[in-house]
Design a protein around this motif. Structure first.
Motif, PDB file in Angstrom:
ATOM      1  N   UNK A  17       0.856  -1.198   0.000  1.00  0.00           N
ATOM      2  CA  UNK A  17       0.000   0.000   0.000  1.00  0.00           C
ATOM      3  C   UNK A  17       0.887   1.241   0.000  1.00  0.00           C
ATOM      4  N   UNK A  18       0.324   2.386  -0.389  1.00  0.00           N
ATOM      5  CA  UNK A  18       1.109   3.620  -0.493  1.00  0.00           C
ATOM      6  C   UNK A  18       0.517   4.704   0.409  1.00  0.00           C
ATOM      7  N   UNK A  22       0.258   4.951   9.178  1.00  0.00           N
ATOM      8  CA  UNK A  22       0.507   4.006  10.251  1.00  0.00           C
ATOM      9  C   UNK A  22       0.564   2.617   9.596  1.00  0.00           C
ATOM     10  N   UNK A  23       0.877   1.633  10.369  1.00  0.00           N
ATOM     11  CA  UNK A  23       0.931   0.294   9.821  1.00  0.00           C
ATOM     12  C   UNK A  23      -0.462  -0.107   9.364  1.00  0.00           C
ATOM     13  N   UNK A  24      -0.533  -0.566   8.091  1.00  0.00           N
ATOM     14  CA  UNK A  24      -1.820  -0.906   7.505  1.00  0.00           C
ATOM     15  C   UNK A  24      -1.966  -2.420   7.376  1.00  0.00           C
ATOM     16  N   UNK A  25      -3.181  -2.894   7.482  1.00  0.00           N
ATOM     17  CA  UNK A  25      -3.471  -4.319   7.369  1.00  0.00           C
ATOM     18  C   UNK A  25      -4.551  -4.547   6.326  1.00  0.00           C
ATOM     19  N   UNK A  26      -4.486  -5.759   5.782  1.00  0.00           N
ATOM     20  CA  UNK A  26      -5.561  -6.206   4.897  1.00  0.00           C
ATOM     21  C   UNK A  26      -6.157  -7.433   5.578  1.00  0.00           C
ATOM     22  N   UNK A  36       5.561   4.920   3.417  1.00  0.00           N
ATOM     23  CA  UNK A  36       5.141   5.853   4.475  1.00  0.00           C
ATOM     24  C   UNK A  36       5.867   7.185   4.272  1.00  0.00           C
ATOM     25  N   UNK A  37       5.178   8.295   4.415  1.00  0.00           N
ATOM     26  CA  UNK A  37       5.849   9.599   4.312  1.00  0.00           C
ATOM     27  C   UNK A  37       6.995   9.687   5.315  1.00  0.00           C
ATOM     28  N   UNK A  38       8.039  10.337   4.911  1.00  0.00           N
ATOM     29  CA  UNK A  38       9.235  10.416   5.740  1.00  0.00           C
ATOM     30  C   UNK A  38       8.951  11.083   7.091  1.00  0.00           C
ATOM     31  N   UNK A  39       8.013  11.988   7.107  1.00  0.00           N
ATOM     32  CA  UNK A  39       7.749  12.738   8.343  1.00  0.00           C
ATOM     33  C   UNK A  39       7.210  11.859   9.462  1.00  0.00           C
ATOM     34  N   UNK A  45       7.736   2.240  13.530  1.00  0.00           N
ATOM     35  CA  UNK A  45       8.877   1.561  14.152  1.00  0.00           C
ATOM     36  C   UNK A  45       8.798   1.632  15.663  1.00  0.00           C
ATOM     37  N   UNK A  46       8.121   2.694  16.173  1.00  0.00           N
ATOM     38  CA  UNK A  46       7.976   2.836  17.629  1.00  0.00           C
ATOM     39  C   UNK A  46       6.912   1.890  18.163  1.00  0.00           C
TER      40      UNK A  46
END
Length: 470
Positions: A17-18, A22-26, A36-39, A45-46
């Motif tokens: 996904x693009x 946040x972490x996305x699920x299907x 994920x946007x760099x910002x 990761x946290x």
């Protein structure tokens, strides 16, 4: 470009996904790749410890070697070979996780640096958590000559080392193929294993494999497998009696040959004994005849006649080495003597037979005595030798129930009678047969001719037959 070049098996399971924050699920499954946007890259990761974040493109100082190779293959449209490499292990390995590992292995195999089979198996162990099925599959592919790419040729002994180190054991049919490859490709490399085998330092499975190989070795393998080490030869023969048919054994010193004969721990098959005798007759120069008889006994004798008649180009000296062995069974010798080669040797054998055993002459058929007479007496031209031959026939004339024709008696008895009458027979010759003649009065005992005439008369022969012999 990389994505589109992936195998269909992997693409069919690929999820991504693009622009997720946040972490996305299907459903219950995470997307395999998420952009994920760099910002906000620190958020996932946290919150998730098992997340893997890609390196910044600008931070990569140097690509790994396999990436460089992959790029070249991608640009040259040759990745199909990589896919074939993976598929040979099974379609279950066509996954994202395995893909990178197999790519590393493949480009290491076809790269500039040569990699050994042992190093390849070690690499599998480092890359895959469950490496044993892959290692075993590699062995089976190699044994089946279907491993791709063809970089491991004649690797039978590396496979043995891997089996020993990794405690792997392929299926029975693969083991059979391994044995065949070892025997046909490089049997000489078995020598270090034979050294370990005879001192008992091989693992059980390898030991069993070595024993199976020994059973299938041919006699021509003995030299290269044993380096003519007497201890190894001894063991090889105990495990495979066909190895006795190696000509190199019978060109060794006598002590070596005697030690090898000690390896015969049970009765050999008659056909094998016959082949062995033919080989020894043609190659042995150490006169191993007595040792052969000591080991094999009387069953050797009929096979020896067959071997002598079958063998070709045997020198008289070699044949004479076996004279003491043939004389051990006079009945069999008289039965088979006319089939032996070399007329001089046949005659020598006949003259050495002890004809005076109780009942011996009667055990020989009359027709046989006549055949022997035709062969040995009638063909001999030397008077001295005729006398020796005639004496051998005295037990046939005087110690049997047979009645021979006049020519036979005239030639056999008359020839000896002439020597006695002319007083040209020494005491040694007389002593060979005088005990079978009738006894006379003491004052007549000096008359050898009288005793011969008495013997003829008692057997019903006409004495005048021998009086005419000159």
């Amino acid at each position: 470009m990389v994505l589109c070049s992936l195998p269909q098996e992997i693409l069919s399971t690929f999820t991504f996904c693009t622009m997720s924050y946040d972490v996305r699920k299907y459903g219950d499954s995470l997307f395999q790749y998420q952009i994920i946007p760099n910002a906000v890259r620190n958020i996932p990761t946290r919150n998730y410890s098992n997340i893997m974040v890609c390196e910044e493109f600008s931070s990569i100082e140097k690509y790994p070697y396999w990436i460089q190779c992959y790029m070249q293959a991608l640009l040259q449209d040759t990745l199909q070979d990589l896919y074939c490499f993976i598929r040979q292990y099974g379609t279950e390995y066509m996954t994202f996780t395995c893909y990178n590992h197999f790519a590393r292995l493949y480009f290491a195999l076809i790269g500039e640096m040569e990699i050994s089979l042992t190093e390849y198996i070690e690499s599998i162990s480092m890359l895959f958590k469950s490496s044993q099925p892959l290692s075993q599959k590699t062995m089976e592919l190699l044994l089946d000559n279907t491993f791709f790419p063809e970089v491991f040729i004649n690797q039978e002994y590396q496979l043995l080392e891997i089996i020993e180190m990794k405690h792997l054991w392929p299926q029975k049919d693969w083991i059979k193929k391994l044995k065949c490859k070892i025997i046909h490709n490089t049997p000489e490399k078995l020598y270090p294993y034979m050294q370990r085998y005879i001192v008992g330092s091989l693992p059980v499975q390898i030991c069993e494999l070595v024993e199976d190989i020994i059973h299938e070795l041919s006699p021509n393998h003995l030299r290269v497998v044993s380096h003519m080490d007497s201890n190894i030869c001894f063991v090889l023969i105990r495990k495979n009696y066909n190895m006795l048919l190696c000509p190199d054994i019978w060109k060794q010193p006598r002590d070596f040959q005697q030690e090898i004969l000690c390896a015969i721990g049970r009765t050999l098959e008659p056909e094998l004994i016959k082949k062995l005798l033919v080989l020894i007759l043609q190659t042995d120069v150490e006169n191993i005849a007595e040792d052969m008889y000591r080991v094999l006994g009387n069953p050797l004798l009929p096979l020896l006649y067959d071997a002598i008649c079958f063998a070709r180009l045997i020198g008289e000296d070699q044949l004479r080495n076996w004279t003491p062995i043939l004389l051990k069974d006079p009945n069999l010798l008289l039965d088979r003597i006319l089939s032996l080669p070399e007329s001089n040797w046949r005659q020598e054998l006949f003259l050495q037979i002890d004809m005076n055993g109780e009942g011996f002459a009667q055990c020989v058929k009359k027709e046989r005595w006549i055949s022997l007479y035709q062969e040995f007496f009638k063909k001999e031209t030397s008077i001295c030798r005729q006398v020796d031959i005639a004496i051998q026939f005295f037990p046939a004339v005087f110690c049997t129930t047979y009645h021979f024709d006049d020519d036979f008696v005239r030639d056999v008895v008359g020839t000896v009678y002439r020597e006695a009458k002319n007083n040209t027979m020494n005491s040694g010759v007389w002593s060979r047969f005088q005990h079978i003649l009738p006894q006379v009065e003491d004052y007549q005992a000096w008359d050898r001719c009288l005793r011969i005439r008495r013997a003829l008369d008692e057997k019903g022969y006409i004495v005048a037959l021998i009086e005419s012999v000159t």
